[in-house]
Design a protein around this motif. Structure first.
Motif, PDB file in Angstrom:
ATOM      1  N   PHE A 143     -16.654 -71.698  30.275  1.00 53.41           N
ATOM      2  CA  PHE A 143     -15.509 -70.801  30.202  1.00 53.41           C
ATOM      3  C   PHE A 143     -14.237 -71.612  30.426  1.00 53.41           C
ATOM      4  O   PHE A 143     -14.126 -72.322  31.428  1.00 53.41           O
ATOM      5  CB  PHE A 143     -15.598 -69.701  31.270  1.00 53.41           C
ATOM      6  CG  PHE A 143     -16.828 -68.848  31.182  1.00 53.41           C
ATOM      7  CD1 PHE A 143     -17.380 -68.517  29.956  1.00 53.41           C
ATOM      8  CD2 PHE A 143     -17.438 -68.371  32.331  1.00 53.41           C
ATOM      9  CE1 PHE A 143     -18.515 -67.726  29.871  1.00 53.41           C
ATOM     10  CE2 PHE A 143     -18.578 -67.575  32.261  1.00 53.41           C
ATOM     11  CZ  PHE A 143     -19.113 -67.256  31.027  1.00 53.41           C
ATOM     12  N   ILE A 144     -13.282 -71.492  29.511  1.00 52.32           N
ATOM     13  CA  ILE A 144     -12.013 -72.219  29.654  1.00 52.32           C
ATOM     14  C   ILE A 144     -10.869 -71.223  29.665  1.00 52.32           C
ATOM     15  O   ILE A 144     -10.754 -70.373  28.773  1.00 52.32           O
ATOM     16  CB  ILE A 144     -11.811 -73.238  28.519  1.00 52.32           C
ATOM     17  CG1 ILE A 144     -12.980 -74.226  28.472  1.00 52.32           C
ATOM     18  CG2 ILE A 144     -10.500 -73.988  28.706  1.00 52.32           C
ATOM     19  CD1 ILE A 144     -12.843 -75.306  27.413  1.00 52.32           C
ATOM     20  N   SER A 145     -10.022 -71.322  30.675  1.00 51.02           N
ATOM     21  CA  SER A 145      -8.836 -70.482  30.781  1.00 51.02           C
ATOM     22  C   SER A 145      -7.635 -71.385  31.084  1.00 51.02           C
ATOM     23  O   SER A 145      -7.757 -72.597  31.148  1.00 51.02           O
ATOM     24  CB  SER A 145      -9.021 -69.440  31.891  1.00 51.02           C
ATOM     25  OG  SER A 145      -9.168 -70.083  33.155  1.00 51.02           O
ATOM     26  N   GLY A 146      -6.470 -70.760  31.274  1.00 51.92           N
ATOM     27  CA  GLY A 146      -5.284 -71.513  31.671  1.00 51.92           C
ATOM     28  C   GLY A 146      -4.381 -71.958  30.533  1.00 51.92           C
ATOM     29  O   GLY A 146      -3.430 -72.712  30.764  1.00 51.92           O
ATOM     30  N   PHE A 147      -4.639 -71.491  29.304  1.00 47.93           N
ATOM     31  CA  PHE A 147      -3.800 -71.920  28.189  1.00 47.93           C
ATOM     32  C   PHE A 147      -2.394 -71.321  28.252  1.00 47.93           C
ATOM     33  O   PHE A 147      -1.470 -71.855  27.634  1.00 47.93           O
ATOM     34  CB  PHE A 147      -4.466 -71.586  26.853  1.00 47.93           C
ATOM     35  CG  PHE A 147      -5.511 -72.589  26.466  1.00 47.93           C
ATOM     36  CD1 PHE A 147      -5.150 -73.769  25.843  1.00 47.93           C
ATOM     37  CD2 PHE A 147      -6.845 -72.367  26.759  1.00 47.93           C
ATOM     38  CE1 PHE A 147      -6.103 -74.710  25.513  1.00 47.93           C
ATOM     39  CE2 PHE A 147      -7.815 -73.299  26.427  1.00 47.93           C
ATOM     40  CZ  PHE A 147      -7.439 -74.482  25.798  1.00 47.93           C
ATOM     41  N   GLY A 148      -2.236 -70.237  28.984  1.00 45.14           N
ATOM     42  CA  GLY A 148      -0.898 -69.700  29.170  1.00 45.14           C
ATOM     43  C   GLY A 148      -0.057 -70.598  30.059  1.00 45.14           C
ATOM     44  O   GLY A 148       1.142 -70.804  29.812  1.00 45.14           O
ATOM     45  N   ASN A 149      -0.674 -71.185  31.089  1.00 45.61           N
ATOM     46  CA  ASN A 149       0.063 -72.044  32.018  1.00 45.61           C
ATOM     47  C   ASN A 149       0.343 -73.429  31.436  1.00 45.61           C
ATOM     48  O   ASN A 149       1.374 -74.033  31.750  1.00 45.61           O
ATOM     49  CB  ASN A 149      -0.724 -72.196  33.322  1.00 45.61           C
ATOM     50  CG  ASN A 149      -0.696 -70.933  34.147  1.00 45.61           C
ATOM     51  OD1 ASN A 149       0.249 -70.148  34.083  1.00 45.61           O
ATOM     52  ND2 ASN A 149      -1.743 -70.706  34.935  1.00 45.61           N
TER      53      ASN A 149
END
Length: 209
Positions: A143-149
């Motif tokens: 799971f990869i998140s954080g593309f907004g930051n």
């Protein structure tokens, strides 16, 4: 977030045939999960809920969660810059704090580092290390998140294109939790900023409902 949508995605993740099929339903192993940017914290909690429940008996799946922005900060913090600075991150922060005119140069440096082959390899190494350390459970999901930051230094399309060189489609599936909306073969970050085509990825479920 709709509980029906949550159940649909969780049920999909739990299916043995989906876990074991090398490429899932498509040739590529990238899956996009768009969500409402206003539900950022709710989505983070939901990702943790997936991990906690997937590792339980009947699944035994130790999914890896990577916050791409946090990893980028860790990468820069452990990257030396000359003899004076053991942390490139602290160097850039200090440079910008001394003179706001340096902000454009700092932004260029951050973009170069985020899109560098060494950072992409760093992410690959994190995934490989997690899989190699696992002995009792399966690790078919990342799971990869954080593309907004991490925007605007690294876009989703840029990451997926650059990671393709290191991708192991037979070993795991990558789920990108993306704060935005689908736009044809592409996506709009925060429902505003158009990304390039993400033709290698499949829209698995839309969390914006």
């Amino acid at each position: 977030m709709s509980e029906v949508v949550v159940d649909k995605l969780y049920d999909r993740l739990c299916k043995p045939d989906f876990q074991d099929t090398p490429h899932g339903d498509l040739f590529y192993n990238y899956f996009i999960v768009p969500y409402d940017p206003a539900k950022e914290y709710e989505t983070r909690e939901r990702i943790q809920w997936y991990r906690d429940n997937l590792i339980r008996p009947n699944n035994y799946v130790n999914a890896l969660h990577i916050d791409i922005f946090e990893e980028f900060c860790n990468y820069l913090d452990n990257k030396p810059f000359g003899k004076k600075y053991p942390s490139y991150l602290k160097y850039l922060i200090e440079k910008e704090s001394k003179d706001q005119e340096n902000s454009e140069g700092v932004a260029r440096s951050l973009t170069q580092q985020a899109q560098s082959d060494t950072f992409i390899q760093y992410i690959r190494d994190r995934i490989v290390a997690h899989k190699e350390a696992e002995t009792e459970n399966k690790t078919p999901y990342v799971f990869i998140s954080g593309f907004g930051n991490i925007y605007p230094y690294l876009r989703l399309s840029t990451f997926l294109n650059k990671y393709e060189e290191y991708n192991q489609t037979h070993a795991y599936k990558i789920f990108v939790f993306y704060p935005g909306e689908p736009d044809g073969n592409s996506y709009k970050l925060f429902d505003r900023f158009a990304d390039q085509h993400v033709y290698r990825a499949a829209l698995i479920l839309d969390f914006r409902n």
